[in-house]
Design a protein around this motif. Structure first.
Motif, mmCIF file in Angstrom:
data_model
loop_
_atom_site.group_PDB
_atom_site.id
_atom_site.type_symbol
_atom_site.label_atom_id
_atom_site.label_comp_id
_atom_site.label_asym_id
_atom_site.label_seq_id
_atom_site.Cartn_x
_atom_site.Cartn_y
_atom_site.Cartn_z
ATOM 1 N N GLU A 25 0.810 -1.219 0.000
ATOM 2 C CA GLU A 25 0.000 0.000 0.000
ATOM 3 C C GLU A 25 0.844 1.270 0.000
ATOM 4 O OE1 GLU A 25 -2.522 -0.256 3.395
ATOM 5 O OE2 GLU A 25 -3.678 -1.919 2.585
ATOM 6 N N ALA A 26 2.151 1.134 0.003
ATOM 7 C CA ALA A 26 3.040 2.298 0.108
ATOM 8 C C ALA A 26 2.904 3.226 -1.099
ATOM 9 C CB ALA A 26 4.487 1.837 0.256
ATOM 10 N N LYS A 27 3.026 4.505 -0.828
ATOM 11 C CA LYS A 27 3.020 5.488 -1.909
ATOM 12 C C LYS A 27 4.380 5.547 -2.600
ATOM 13 C CE LYS A 27 -0.637 8.180 0.054
ATOM 14 N NZ LYS A 27 -1.236 9.443 0.290
ATOM 15 N N ASP A 28 5.418 5.185 -1.871
ATOM 16 C CA ASP A 28 6.776 5.168 -2.410
ATOM 17 C C ASP A 28 6.909 3.977 -3.370
ATOM 18 O OD1 ASP A 28 9.544 4.574 -2.803
ATOM 19 O OD2 ASP A 28 10.042 5.698 -0.993
ATOM 20 N N ALA A 29 7.204 4.261 -4.614
ATOM 21 C CA ALA A 29 7.261 3.210 -5.642
ATOM 22 C C ALA A 29 8.333 2.167 -5.356
ATOM 23 C CB ALA A 29 7.487 3.827 -7.013
ATOM 24 N N VAL A 30 9.452 2.573 -4.782
ATOM 25 C CA VAL A 30 10.538 1.631 -4.490
ATOM 26 C C VAL A 30 10.092 0.623 -3.430
ATOM 27 C CG1 VAL A 30 12.878 1.427 -3.548
ATOM 28 C CG2 VAL A 30 12.339 3.257 -5.159
ATOM 29 N N ILE A 31 9.448 1.104 -2.395
ATOM 30 C CA ILE A 31 8.967 0.224 -1.323
ATOM 31 C C ILE A 31 7.892 -0.717 -1.857
ATOM 32 C CG2 ILE A 31 7.710 0.185 0.868
ATOM 33 C CD1 ILE A 31 9.178 2.809 1.554
ATOM 34 N N ARG A 32 6.958 -0.183 -2.634
ATOM 35 C CA ARG A 32 5.881 -0.994 -3.189
ATOM 36 C C ARG A 32 6.438 -2.059 -4.133
ATOM 37 N NH1 ARG A 32 3.164 2.904 -4.810
ATOM 38 N NH2 ARG A 32 3.744 2.843 -6.992
ATOM 39 N N THR A 33 7.406 -1.687 -4.949
ATOM 40 C CA THR A 33 8.013 -2.637 -5.889
ATOM 41 C C THR A 33 8.708 -3.769 -5.148
ATOM 42 O OG1 THR A 33 8.272 -0.946 -7.581
ATOM 43 C CG2 THR A 33 9.692 -2.876 -7.759
ATOM 44 N N ARG A 34 9.401 -3.432 -4.058
ATOM 45 C CA ARG A 34 10.077 -4.466 -3.270
ATOM 46 C C ARG A 34 9.059 -5.472 -2.738
ATOM 47 N NH1 ARG A 34 12.521 -3.080 2.512
ATOM 48 N NH2 ARG A 34 10.282 -2.688 2.736
#
Length: 56
Positions: A25-34
């Motif tokens: 649910e993260a807005k940060d694309a890097v965190i969501r991609t991980r």
């Protein structure tokens, strides 16, 4: 919707760690991609295990 594939995927989702659920649910694309990549790897590993089981 109760195919073996769907059942397997649902079982993996049920076992997903809380951090993966949260990070999806993260807005940060890097965190969501991980989190997405981790979940994909978990599903892939489970499907490979099924493929490697001897036929009954």
């Amino acid at each position: 919707m109760n195919s073996p594939l769907t059942t397997t995927i649902l079982q993996v989702l049920e076992r997903a760690p809380q951090w993966v659920r949260h990070d999806l649910e993260a807005k940060d694309a890097v965190i969501r991609t991980r989190a997405e990549e981790t979940l994909a790897a978990m599903i892939s590993a489970e499907l490979q295990d099924i493929d490697n089981q001897p036929a009954a």
